[in-house]
Design a protein around this motif. Structure first.
Motif, PDB file in Angstrom:
ATOM      1  N   ALA A   1      66.742 -18.336  18.850  1.00 35.70           N
ATOM      2  CA  ALA A   1      65.983 -19.429  18.247  1.00 35.70           C
ATOM      3  C   ALA A   1      64.519 -19.035  18.052  1.00 35.70           C
ATOM      4  O   ALA A   1      63.907 -19.367  17.035  1.00 35.70           O
ATOM      5  CB  ALA A   1      66.096 -20.673  19.127  1.00 35.70           C
TER       6      ALA A   1
ATOM      7  N   PHE B   1      63.253 -31.180  24.791  1.00 30.47           N
ATOM      8  CA  PHE B   1      62.871 -30.336  25.921  1.00 30.47           C
ATOM      9  C   PHE B   1      61.365 -30.452  26.096  1.00 30.47           C
ATOM     10  O   PHE B   1      60.616 -30.226  25.148  1.00 30.47           O
ATOM     11  CB  PHE B   1      63.237 -28.865  25.685  1.00 30.47           C
TER      12      PHE B   1
ATOM     13  N   TRP C   1      58.596 -26.546  24.802  1.00 32.12           N
ATOM     14  CA  TRP C   1      58.670 -25.179  25.334  1.00 32.12           C
ATOM     15  C   TRP C   1      57.760 -24.267  24.520  1.00 32.12           C
ATOM     16  O   TRP C   1      57.869 -24.237  23.288  1.00 32.12           O
ATOM     17  CB  TRP C   1      60.114 -24.680  25.270  1.00 32.12           C
TER      18      TRP C   1
HETATM   19  C1  LIG Z   1      63.624 -25.640  24.067  1.00 34.85           C
HETATM   20  C2  LIG Z   1      64.311 -24.311  23.909  1.00 34.85           C
HETATM   21  N1  LIG Z   1      64.774 -23.958  22.709  1.00 34.85           N
HETATM   22  C3  LIG Z   1      65.404 -22.772  22.512  1.00 34.85           C
HETATM   23  C4  LIG Z   1      65.600 -21.887  23.541  1.00 34.85           C
HETATM   24  C5  LIG Z   1      66.348 -20.610  23.276  1.00 34.85           C
HETATM   25  O1  LIG Z   1      65.557 -19.663  22.678  1.00 34.85           O
HETATM   26  P1  LIG Z   1      66.166 -18.228  22.288  1.00 34.85           P
HETATM   27  O2  LIG Z   1      67.384 -18.471  21.474  1.00 34.85           O
HETATM   28  O3  LIG Z   1      65.071 -17.543  21.554  1.00 34.85           O
HETATM   29  O4  LIG Z   1      66.519 -17.549  23.588  1.00 34.85           O
HETATM   30  C6  LIG Z   1      65.117 -22.203  24.817  1.00 34.85           C
HETATM   31  C7  LIG Z   1      65.307 -21.266  25.921  1.00 34.85           C
HETATM   32  O5  LIG Z   1      64.951 -21.491  27.067  1.00 34.85           O
HETATM   33  C8  LIG Z   1      64.451 -23.447  25.005  1.00 34.85           C
HETATM   34  O6  LIG Z   1      63.981 -23.810  26.205  1.00 34.85           O
END
Ligand SMILES: Cc1ncc(COP(=O)(O)O)c(C=O)c1O
Length: 463
Positions: free
Chosen positions: A176, A248, A202
């Motif tokens: 993500a 989140f 985040w």
């Molecule tokens: C709010 C949020 N979105 C997305 C992700 C995942 O990110 P990625 O796919 O870059 O590991 C996380 C990982 O902790 C997160 O806390």
């Protein structure tokens, strides 16, 4: 990590490995951190060994290793001293990097349970991807993967998340964060300069947008989710990054009214909503609400990954883009950035097609739900003055502390008690937030919930 004082030295000794190595690491860290200053004399090996309760050989070996690395110097007949590094930290011997062990009672949010990773299934899926796929694929670094793998993913996203798309709208990425960084770069080329971000949220995602050149504009969150009206205070903001299904870290869902309001806003300003579909598979009281993308596929870019379901080491994510954005990208020949290993994506598609992925998600869901229930019972029993909030979903909940409790002191004392936990304000930009902790249970071993909350309660009482 154990802190001890021996022969006048204060050392942080790690828990694992032979004592010689642990001692050498502790001394090296002390020199690097400056707590052992240049010129300082180390205690005689005999004395240090006696106080540590080990053989003298252990200490002479550790000293010898650091002399060889350049941290210490030994002169015959006098004490071993710390060398003046002149601002240069010499390299240690090649070996595994020092890993900070995770706390035994790990309530840090943002981690899934990688101990449940389906190794055998993944191995089989990867083996099939390597053995069965055409040779031409070996030469391919395509950011879109094969059509068959994309079709499996889009079918899954339609089934599980009511995402409306066709396989031509999928771009595969390493996660993500990578998706948000890349989309932000694309939006920058389309003249966007600012991006609304949830406050709190985040930093891992919003920072990638900032690194891509978009200035962050904090938008508040309440019990209905993102305060959409605040976007109107910023007429130059036409992109927003949000977590509508499960915010989140606050754990609320964007209310039905706000969902419509947000889509209307995007239509009105000709804007883009980046929907982070993080942990959407994990809802325990009912089926998760469908994606926002399914309601407004022309306005929403949906980003997802397997970081929470399989593990961040798999490095596979996706972005589902509106058709018009795909057309712009194709027309402008914009670089899609680095995709994951095509085999990784193929293996994921095989996991999905065989039903193994959803079976694994069910196992995680059952376990996370139990952990959450156990944590809630433990908090209710042991910390009746604390208030729990956040939906029965995901892998974290919010625990508000009684008035006057110093959150930073609680986090510090908890760490001393082998409990990892995050203060809510770690995720804040400008918002006024209550004194609260974000309690994650993705990485907390089942059956440790009571002990973890007992230790946390002690940290709260002592703070
Ligand atoms: C709010 C949020 N979105 C997305 C992700 C995942 O990110 P990625 O796919 O870059 O590991 C996380 C990982 O902790 C997160 O806390």
């Amino acid at each position: 990590m154990t802190q001890l004082t021996a022969a006048g030295l204060t050392l942080e000794l790690g828990p694992d490995g032979p004592l010689t190595q642990r001692l050498a690491t502790a001394l090296r860290d002390a020199v690097r951190a400056g707590s052992l200053a240049p010129g300082a004399a180390l205690p005689p090996s005999r004395l240090l060994a006696a106080e540590l309760g080990c053989s003298r050989w252990v200490v002479t070996e550790a000293y010898g290793q650091l002399v060889a690395e350049g941290y210490l110097q030994a002169t015959t007949g006098s004490a071993t001293t710390v060398r003046d590094l002149g601002g240069v930290a010499p390299l240690g011997p090649l070996g595994p990097p020092p890993s900070r062990p995770r706390p035994r009672y790990d309530l840090t949010p943002g981690f899934g349970d990688v101990s449940m990773f389906p190794r055998t299934r993944w191995l089989e899926a990867y083996r099939r991807a390597v053995m069965d796929r055409p040779t031409a694929m070996l030469a391919d670094r395509s950011p879109v993967g094969t059509l068959s793998a994309r079709t499996v993913l889009t079918d899954y996203l339609l089934r599980a998340r009511q995402v409306r798309e066709d396989p031509t709208q999928v771009v595969i990425t390493t996660g993500a964060g990578a998706s948000v960084g890349w989309i932000s770069r694309v939006l920058h080329t389309l003249s966007h300069r600012r991006i609304g971000v949830e406050d709190p949220s985040w930093s891992g995602l919003r920072d990638t947008a900032e690194r891509a050149g978009l200035e962050m504009v904090p938008i508040g969150v309440d019990d209905q989710g993102l305060r959409v009206r605040e976007l109107d205070d910023h007429p130059d903001v036409r992109v927003v990054l949000c977590t509508p299904t499960h915010q989140f870290p606050l754990g609320v869902a964007l209310s039905p009214d706000r969902r419509l309001e947000l889509i209307k806003w995007a239509d009105r300003v000709d804007g883009v909503i980046i929907e982070d579909d993080y942990d959407a598979e994990f809802r325990y009281d009912r089926r998760p609400v469908g994606s926002l993308q399914g309601m407004a596929p022309d306005r929403v870019v949906l980003v997802g990954s397997v970081s929470q379901s399989l593990g961040p080491m798999i490095n596979v994510g996706w972005a589902i883009l509106p058709q018009w954005l795909i057309m712009r990208i194709l027309a402008d020949g914009l670089d899609a950035g680095t995709g994951p290993s095509v085999f990784g994506f193929e293996a994921l598609s095989i996991m999905i097609a065989e039903g193994w992925y959803e079976r694994h998600l069910r196992a995680l869901r059952t376990s996370y739900r139990r952990r959450r229930e156990n944590l809630v019972s433990a908090i209710t029993a042991m910390l009746p003055d604390c208030t729990i909030s956040g939906m029965a979903a995901g892998t974290q909940l919010i625990m508000e502390l009684p008035q006057g409790v110093d959150v930073a002191a609680v986090v510090r004392r908890a760490a001393g008690n082998d409990v990892g936990v995050a203060p809510l304000d770690r995720y804040r930009l400008a918002a006024d937030l209550p004194s609260a902790l974000v309690i994650g249970y993705g990485n907390l071993r089942e059956d440790r919930e009571n002990e973890a909350i007992g230790r946390l309660a002690a940290a709260i009482r002592g703070a």
